[in-house]
Every structure is written in structure tokens, then in C-alpha cells.
Scaffold this active site. Structure first.
Site, PDB file in Angstrom:
ATOM      1  N   GLY A  96       2.145  -3.361   1.754  1.00  0.00           N
ATOM      2  CA  GLY A  96       1.119  -2.167   2.082  1.00  0.00           C
ATOM      3  C   GLY A  96       2.031  -0.987   1.577  1.00  0.00           C
ATOM      4  N   ASP A 131      10.430   5.795   6.668  1.00  0.00           N
ATOM      5  CA  ASP A 131       9.995   7.105   6.894  1.00  0.00           C
ATOM      6  C   ASP A 131       8.789   7.754   5.972  1.00  0.00           C
ATOM      7  OD1 ASP A 131      11.310   7.395   4.282  1.00  0.00           O
ATOM      8  OD2 ASP A 131      12.888   8.881   5.101  1.00  0.00           O
ATOM      9  N   GLY A 132       8.539   6.859   4.917  1.00  0.00           N
ATOM     10  CA  GLY A 132       7.315   7.246   4.027  1.00  0.00           C
ATOM     11  C   GLY A 132       7.850   8.405   3.160  1.00  0.00           C
ATOM     12  N   ASP A 258       4.528  -8.326  -5.305  1.00  0.00           N
ATOM     13  CA  ASP A 258       3.732  -6.833  -4.706  1.00  0.00           C
ATOM     14  C   ASP A 258       4.105  -5.823  -5.990  1.00  0.00           C
ATOM     15  OD1 ASP A 258       6.325  -7.200  -3.749  1.00  0.00           O
ATOM     16  OD2 ASP A 258       6.339  -5.253  -3.071  1.00  0.00           O
TER      17      ASP A 258
HETATM   18  P1  AMP Z   1       9.420  -1.588  -3.009  1.00  0.00           P
HETATM   19  O1  AMP Z   1      10.679  -2.343  -2.872  1.00  0.00           O
HETATM   20  O2  AMP Z   1       9.443   0.033  -3.443  1.00  0.00           O
HETATM   21  O3  AMP Z   1       8.390  -2.428  -3.820  1.00  0.00           O
HETATM   22  O4  AMP Z   1       8.787  -1.440  -1.607  1.00  0.00           O
HETATM   23  C1  AMP Z   1       8.579  -2.547  -0.772  1.00  0.00           C
HETATM   24  C2  AMP Z   1       7.936  -2.024   0.591  1.00  0.00           C
HETATM   25  O5  AMP Z   1       8.624  -1.426   1.364  1.00  0.00           O
HETATM   26  C3  AMP Z   1       6.564  -1.536   0.313  1.00  0.00           C
HETATM   27  O6  AMP Z   1       5.547  -1.792   1.252  1.00  0.00           O
HETATM   28  C4  AMP Z   1       6.741  -0.327   0.426  1.00  0.00           C
HETATM   29  O7  AMP Z   1       5.894   0.621   0.804  1.00  0.00           O
HETATM   30  C5  AMP Z   1       7.852  -0.312   1.562  1.00  0.00           C
HETATM   31  N1  AMP Z   1       8.836   1.103   1.446  1.00  0.00           N
HETATM   32  C6  AMP Z   1       9.675   1.346   0.575  1.00  0.00           C
HETATM   33  N2  AMP Z   1      10.055   2.424   0.916  1.00  0.00           N
HETATM   34  C7  AMP Z   1       9.790   3.042   1.964  1.00  0.00           C
HETATM   35  C8  AMP Z   1       9.950   4.153   2.913  1.00  0.00           C
HETATM   36  N3  AMP Z   1      10.937   4.988   2.465  1.00  0.00           N
HETATM   37  N4  AMP Z   1       9.137   4.312   4.031  1.00  0.00           N
HETATM   38  C9  AMP Z   1       8.280   3.352   4.280  1.00  0.00           C
HETATM   39  N5  AMP Z   1       8.080   2.354   3.738  1.00  0.00           N
HETATM   40  C10 AMP Z   1       8.726   1.919   2.402  1.00  0.00           C
HETATM   41 MG    MG Z   2       6.653  -1.738  -4.791  1.00  0.00          MG
END
Ligand code: AMP
Ligand code: MG
Length: 500
Positions: A96, A131-132, A258
Site C-alpha cells: 500500500g 515515516d511516510g 507493486d
Molecule cells: P518501493 O520500494 O518504493 O516500491 O516501496 C515499497 C513499499 O514500501 C511501499 O508500500 C511503500 O509505500 C513503502 N515505503 C517506502 N518508503 C517508505 C517510507 N519512507 N515510509 C513509509 N512507507 C514507505
Molecule cells: Mg513502489
């Protein structure tokens, strides 16, 4: 719009129509962005804002507040989308939007529905331990690469704005924080389908599939089997997309399910990169230790991901699951051929062929292996070949690209023999080749230099300069010649990192 804007008589800078927010509650979690301390607008993509039908002047004034998440415009319905996904082959039933918030959708000036999403505007129910937030470096990287891809003609999500938050984010060390505003045909991923499949929620899959058909593949509705037609259409767009990546030397880096859209746009520019020397095994991502997502593995991985999508659609394709599997398998098997058609068509164009002969594949492969053996720069080789097609006196420049020019010279004579059977003139051929073989790609060392200047010195001039060069990748500009060059040995960037 807010009181302040009404007082100035400005019209609302965005007009939303949020169809995703009207889907069942299991699809998302409503989430207001978390405020940023001292937002500052680093960059607004004015041509894109105009294309979206937004009020550019109002955004120049209020963009820092809006694109940091501090000011939620009227009509926005901010939410985090639910999805699952296979990460490096391992299934995670709940991912998500952990650091992304969909502000809403707008209808652009061409009548297309586009998502506007803030990346890095604070935690959501899907953040887990994150941390979002986003650091400035990855925000600038995504801005540069997505705009470069678009200018190259490769379908990709777009960069609408970059805002500095004035607040640090804590990774291994404190880094300047930023928010990236992304525009997409939609943010629906293969993993979005997997989210409902993992829960055995067939109604959810059907609602999602119907929504995707309506939004991206309306022609599928009239097919004998709309859900099978949807699956075929997604496979077709991904086959075309991945072929385009290979044509420009692009390595996505994290082709998890994803990170693969159903719309056929490139998404989630994390540890991605364009390669310099041609090497089919090239990997840049620091987290891809086994080379799962290497340059030449991308079509196979695309097919694997699409098989996962197909699995989620089985209950919709046929009540008889055996028949459903059979039908989906035919589509998945066809992916290889679909990809090959797109790839070969583009490669023929890259070497200036307009007619089709059996030996073309061999001719193309022989150039690629000569490039690999000669450690030739991928982009320069094809650009110089394009000039050479129209002006024989540039042969030395072409041969210089190869560590072993003899083999390249031999290939040239094979190529010229093949060209005798072409109907186009040298001038036409050269012009066509210059239109498909870019002079400028977002070279990793240039991105790195732009990021370092911005992060360490708050100097955005390299970022701006790079964007200007990459906006017109197929035109030669004498003043930009340095941007065509591969990195010097000390400038080489061997690893790229995820956006977190
Ligand atoms: P990604 O590797 O960017 O495709 O992200 C994989 C998952 O990790 C996704 O669900 C992102 O929303 C979550 N995510 C990545 N970075 C953060 C962050 N700094 N804070 C919260 N969730 C994160
Ligand atoms: Mg992603």
C-alpha cells in the site's frame, strides 16, 4: 478553494473528479497529508500543469503549500491506496501507499483522467515502520528520470512539482526532506489486483477490473470475454513498454509487481538508471544482489509479473477454472512474441531499416555483441551511427566508440550491404534514425552531480540545466555536447539506491 484564494478572486487551481474514492472502502484509506514546516517550491512543471488544465499562475503562488500537503485544495479527497506485491519474488500481502497520498484526479485538456499524488507527505495506515517522508535526493532523481523518459517518448508517470519541506528526514543520517508530486494515468498496479486475490475477495477483483476497463481499456468491455481482453491489453502495453526501455538502455531496477502499472506507464523510479557501456547483465540497484532485474532480464520478469496478474483474474475469466487457466496461459505465452515484435521493430528503426528481412535479427544481434565486446557506449553508438548514415565522413567518430574498432568496421560493411536493399535515401535514413536514437539520456553521473549540488549546497542550477538538456533528447545542441559524454572513470556511478 481556501478563503485566502477566494479573497484574491483566483479560480481554484485544480478541479477534481475523484473516481477512485468512489470505489469500495477496502480499496484505500482516507488520509490527510501531514504538514511540512517550511515548504518551498523547488520546481513546478508549468507545461504539464497547463496540459492538466490547472491554473499555472495560482500554482506558482500557492504551489509550495499545495504540493507540500499543507493546503488541501477544495475537491481533493486525499487517500492512500491499498496494494500487495511480489518483492524480489516474495509475496507480501499488504504493502500500500506508505509514503504516497493520492490528492485526487483531474481531467486533462485532452479529456484524459490523471491522478495527482503527493509522495513524501507523511505517514499513512500502510506505512508500517516507515515515516511516510521522502528525502530530497530521490525526489530530484524521480523528477529528472520521469521527465527524461517522457521526452524520449517512453510512457511514464510525470513530475508536476518538487517541494522542499524545510524539515530533515532521518535515514542513516539526517537529509533534507522533500515532497514529489506525481501525475499518472492511474496508480493501479499488478499488486493492486493481488491485494484482493490474497484476501479471496472476488467481488473486489471484479470491481477493480471493471474500473480498470472503464478507465484504461474501454474497448475490452465489448469483447467476448472482457476480463481476458483486459489481461491481453495489459500484456500488450507492457510488452511495448519494456521494449521501449530496452531501446533507450533503461534499467528499471525494482520490477516488483507493486511497481508495475496496469496502464502501461513506467512507475516508481527508485534505483533505476540508463546504462552507459552496453552490457545486457547490467544492474545498478544496490538491493538487487542476484541481478534479478538486470537490463536483459526485464522482458522475462515482465512476463512473470503479468502471470501473477493473470492468476488474480482467473475467477473472472471463466467459471470453469481449468478453462480459465488454459485461456490465461495462452495470453502469457504470447507475451514473448508480443515483446519480440515491439523490440525488433524498434531495433530495425534504430539501425535505419524500413523493410523487413529474415537476416535483420542476426544483424542487430551482431551489432549488440560487438558493442558488448567493445564496451561501446549504448547511446553514443546509435547516435553516431545515425550521423554516419547521412555523412560517411563521421565513420571515425563511430568507430571510436568501440574498444575494438576492427569488429565494428566489419559490422559496418555488413550493415551497408543490407542498406543496398532499402528504398530510403541516406538523408531520409539519417533523419529517421536521429529521431529514434537520442543524443541525451539521463546519465547517472549527471543525475548524481545535480543531486549532490542540491543536497549539499542547496544549488539547483545543475538540476535545472539537466532538465533543460533532457527535454529535447533527439536534437543536437552544440552547447550541450558535454552532456552526451559517458562518465569519466572517476565520475562513474555503479550503484543506485531506493527512494526510502
Ligand atoms: P518501493 O520500494 O518504493 O516500491 O516501496 C515499497 C513499499 O514500501 C511501499 O508500500 C511503500 O509505500 C513503502 N515505503 C517506502 N518508503 C517508505 C517510507 N519512507 N515510509 C513509509 N512507507 C514507505
Ligand atoms: Mg513502489
Amino acid at each position: 478553494m481556501t478563503q485566502a484564494l477566494q479573497d484574491t478572486g483566483a479560480r481554484a487551481p485544480l478541479t477534481f473528479d475523484n473516481s477512485y474514492a468512489r470505489l469500495p472502502a477496502t480499496f484505500f484509506a482516507r488520509q490527510t497529508p501531514s504538514p511540512a514546516a517550511e515548504p518551498w517550491l523547488i520546481k513546478l512543471n508549468e507545461p504539464l500543469a497547463a496540459e492538466l488544465g490547472l491554473d499555472v499562475e495560482a500554482l506558482k503562488r500557492d504551489g509550495a503549500a499545495i504540493f507540500s500537503g499543507n493546503l488541501v485544495p477544495d475537491g481533493a479527497d486525499p487517500l492512500a491506496m491499498a496494494y500487495a506485491g511480489h518483492q524480489f519474488g516474495n509475496f507480501v500481502p499488504q504493502l500500500g501507499d506508505g509514503r504516497a497520498i493520492l490528492l485526487g484526479e483531474v481531467i486533462d485538456t485532452r479529456g484524459n483522467r490523471r491522478d495527482i499524488q503527493l509522495k513524501g507527505a507523511g505517514a499513512t495506515p500502510y506505512s508500517r515502520r516507515g515515516d511516510g517522508r521522502a528525502a530530497l535526493g530521490p525526489v530530484l532523481r524521480e523528477y529528472i528520470v520521469s521527465e527524461a523518459m517522457h521526452a524520449l517518448g517512453v510512457p511514464a508517470t510525470r513530475a508536476l512539482a518538487a517541494v522542499s519541506t524545510g524539515q530533515p528526514v532521518y535515514r542513516e543520517q539526517p537529509l533534507p526532506g522533500a515532497v514529489f508530486t506525481r501525475v499518472a494515468a492511474s496508480h493501479i498496479r499488478v499488486g493492486t489486483f493481488q491485494f484482493f486475490a490474497a484476501r479471496g475477495d472476488t467481488d473486489g477483483i471484479r470491481a477493480l477490473a471493471d474500473y480498470v476497463i472503464e478507465r484504461h481499456y474501454p474497448e475490452a468491455r465489448h469483447a467476448a470475454n472482457p476480463y481476458l481482453a483486459l489481461f491481453e491489453a495489459v500484456c500488450e502495453r507492457q510488452a511495448a513498454l519494456i521494449a521501449r526501455w530496452l531501446h533507450v538502455g533503461f534499467i528499471h531496477g525494482v520490477m516488483n509487481t507493486d511497481n508495475m502499472t496496469v496502464s502501461g506507464e513506467t512507475i516508481d523510479f527508485g534505483p533505476c538508471a540508463f546504462m552507459d557501456d552496453y552490457d545486457p547483465a547490467m544492474v545498478f540497484s544496490s538491493i538487487d544482489q542476484n541481478g534479478r532485474y538486470a537490463y536483459a532480464s526485464q522482458p522475462g520478469i515482465g512476463q512473470w509479473n503479468l502471470a501473477r496478474l493473470g492468476e488474480t483474474l482467473l475467477p473472472l475469466i471463466d467459471e470453469d477454472q481449468e478453462k480459465a487457466v488454459e485461456a490465461a496461459n495462452v495470453v502469457i505465452k504470447d507475451f514473448g512474441e508480443r515483446f519480440q515484435i515491439h523490440w525488433l521493430r524498434g531495433m530495425r528503426e534504430k539501425i535505419g531499416l524500413t523493410s523487413v528481412e529474415d537476416g535483420d535479427l542476426d544483424l542487430i544481434q551482431s551489432l549488440l555483441s560487438t558493442m558488448q565486446a567493445g564496451k561501446a557506449d549504448f547511446t553514443l553508438t546509435f547516435r553516431r551511427l545515425s550521423h554516419l548514415a547521412g555523412d560517411g565522413s563521421t565513420e571515425a567518430a563511430f568507430l571510436e566508440t568501440f574498444a575494438e574498432p576492427a569488429a565494428a568496421k566489419e559490422w559496418l560493411s555488413r550493415w551497408r550491404q543490407r542498406l543496398w536493399r532499402e528504398m530510403t535515401t541516406d538523408t531520409e535514413r539519417s533523419a529517421a534514425m536521429l529521431g529514434v536514437n537520442p543524443a541525451f539520456i539521463a546519465r547517472n553521473h549527471r543525475i548524481e552531480q545535480a543531486i549532490v549540488a542540491a543536497v549539499e549546497e542547496a544549488d539547483f542550477s545543475l538540476f535545472e540545466a539537466l532538465l533543460a538538456v533532457l527535454a529535447r533528447p533527439y536534437e543536437d545542441h552544440a552547447e550541450f555536447t558535454a552532456y552526451m559524454q559517458p562518465p569519466k572513470p572517476y565520475e562513474r556511478v555503479l550503484q543506485t539506491f531506493c527512494g526510502t
